[in-house]
Design an enzyme around this catalytic site. Sequence first.
Site, short mmCIF file in Angstrom:
data_model
loop_
_atom_site.label_atom_id
_atom_site.label_comp_id
_atom_site.label_asym_id
_atom_site.label_seq_id
_atom_site.Cartn_x
_atom_site.Cartn_y
_atom_site.Cartn_z
N ASP A 1 72.86 -23.94 -38.77
CA ASP A 1 74.05 -24.77 -38.91
C ASP A 1 73.98 -25.84 -37.82
OD1 ASP A 1 76.53 -25.89 -38.57
OD2 ASP A 1 77.63 -24.01 -38.43
N LYS B 1 80.52 -35.80 -38.17
CA LYS B 1 80.32 -35.41 -36.77
C LYS B 1 79.15 -36.18 -36.16
CE LYS B 1 81.96 -30.70 -37.56
NZ LYS B 1 83.26 -30.57 -36.92
N HIS C 1 80.88 -20.60 -36.43
CA HIS C 1 82.04 -21.22 -37.08
C HIS C 1 82.29 -20.47 -38.39
CE1 HIS C 1 84.18 -24.36 -39.37
NE2 HIS C 1 84.43 -24.95 -38.22
N CYS D 1 88.19 -22.43 -35.52
CA CYS D 1 87.52 -21.84 -36.69
C CYS D 1 86.45 -20.84 -36.26
CB CYS D 1 86.89 -22.92 -37.58
SG CYS D 1 88.12 -23.98 -38.31
N GLN E 1 76.95 -29.19 -34.98
CA GLN E 1 77.12 -29.71 -33.61
C GLN E 1 75.78 -30.08 -32.99
OE1 GLN E 1 79.97 -30.43 -32.56
NE2 GLN E 1 81.31 -29.18 -33.83
N1 PMP Z 1 79.73 -25.41 -38.18
C1 PMP Z 1 80.10 -25.84 -36.97
C2 PMP Z 1 79.34 -25.34 -35.76
C3 PMP Z 1 81.15 -26.75 -36.84
O1 PMP Z 1 81.50 -27.18 -35.63
C4 PMP Z 1 81.81 -27.20 -38.01
C5 PMP Z 1 82.99 -28.16 -37.93
N2 PMP Z 1 83.89 -27.90 -36.93
C6 PMP Z 1 81.38 -26.73 -39.25
C7 PMP Z 1 80.34 -25.84 -39.30
C8 PMP Z 1 82.01 -27.18 -40.53
O2 PMP Z 1 81.78 -28.55 -40.73
P1 PMP Z 1 82.50 -29.33 -41.91
O3 PMP Z 1 83.97 -29.02 -41.79
O4 PMP Z 1 82.20 -30.76 -41.62
O5 PMP Z 1 81.94 -28.84 -43.18
#
Ligand code: PMP
Length: 421
Positions: free
Chosen positions: A216, A242, A121, A379, A219
């Site tokens: 990270d 999440k 991401h 993203c 997910q």
């Molecule tokens: N890493 C991953 C794998 C994600 O799916 C996401 C959110 N889509 C993020 C980072 C960023 O998370 P946040 O917007 O809650 O900071």
Amino acid sequence: MLNIRGDFPIIERLASSANGGIVYLDNAATTQKPKAVIDALNDYYLSFNANVHRGVHRLSVLATEKYEEARVVVQKFLNARESAEIIFTRGTTEAINLVAQCYGGLVVDKGDKVIVTVAEHHSNFVPWQQLCLRQRAEFAVLPVDRQGALDISLLEDELRKGSDTNAGISSGADRSSGRGAKILAIAHIHNVTGAIMPLQEIIALAHRYGAVVLVDGAQGAAHTATDLQQLDCDFYTFSGHKAYAAMGIGVLYGKRELLEAMQPYQFGGEMISEVSVERTTFNELPYKFEAGTPSVADALTLSASLRYLQKTGLDKIAAYEQQLTRYAYSELQKIEGIEFYSPPASSSIISFNIRGISHYDIGVLLDKQGIAVRTGHHCAEPLMHYFGINGTVRISFAPYNTIQEIDKFITALKKACQMLS
Ligand code: PMP
């Protein structure tokens, strides 16, 4: 089936809303909230709203107790060694940026290397890319296959190589000094492919070559049980929203010795020990990294959501989500022109395209039929470039979803395809 749908007031409301209701299949973007979480938020603002730490009055003491209790709930949920290793942030993005600034800035020099995968991401990609550009370090980007799997031997090659040209998709390298990999930053579960990374193996390998690992967990945390001590993970991050908690709260876990070595990157209240005109000393962990008034109510929702997940059982949740995912995958396989970007047994996420049809158009026509999915690059633009596509349709499950909802989605998708082809 897990008998928990009734715990989520919005799910029933969405199901019974106008024109046949809404099926929510965008859980990787954010999850819906159980009543226990909404109650925790209400309870704080209705009963004991006060700023935390330093207050002598009973409301502040109570708010502080609950806030610190939330930290212990997170610690136990992740099996971290101690609660001081749990830092509250606004989310995964802030947590990764904190590590890139405060740890990356400390250890990554000219000629060093940071390794990521092409499936990260942007939150776990751009902070490291920018760090490497700033430090004139090498940014090594490992490929994944069409289903999101990582070839561990390529990772090992990249870790081994200090000064050689590497096999990945690297850029910005100044390899002359060849000082090797300092940091590996990788998702627990990738948000486009849903592929689960073999963390135990990856972390042990990285450590063998002296690299520190940031995972990270955006997910990961709500979909599979995570034991940080067993993984021997150096940094782990996730977002409350999440994991069935409110938006605005997230977690950075870091090993004490690493957090101790890092300088804070935000200064202000809470994070200081003593301040004079000449100098400031910083507070102990975890407060050193929590400048200013924290999101107390949101932390309390995280405490409630993690308790809820533990009560329901993460293993049960994971097994049920796998069942939903396998079923959806097998039904999708029957659709002409389907192209998958996920393995058949991903963790609750399936990304796909239908040949010759735009993912965006599919998303719009699904919405018209009451099915909420996500379309676009998610993203993860580097992955889209790598796959040679500009987006996918992504469905993602939570334990309140049902087989019947998947059937509705498949019927709606077939209709959308007919209209668009
Ligand atoms: N890493 C991953 C794998 C994600 O799916 C996401 C959110 N889509 C993020 C980072 C960023 O998370 P946040 O917007 O809650 O900071």
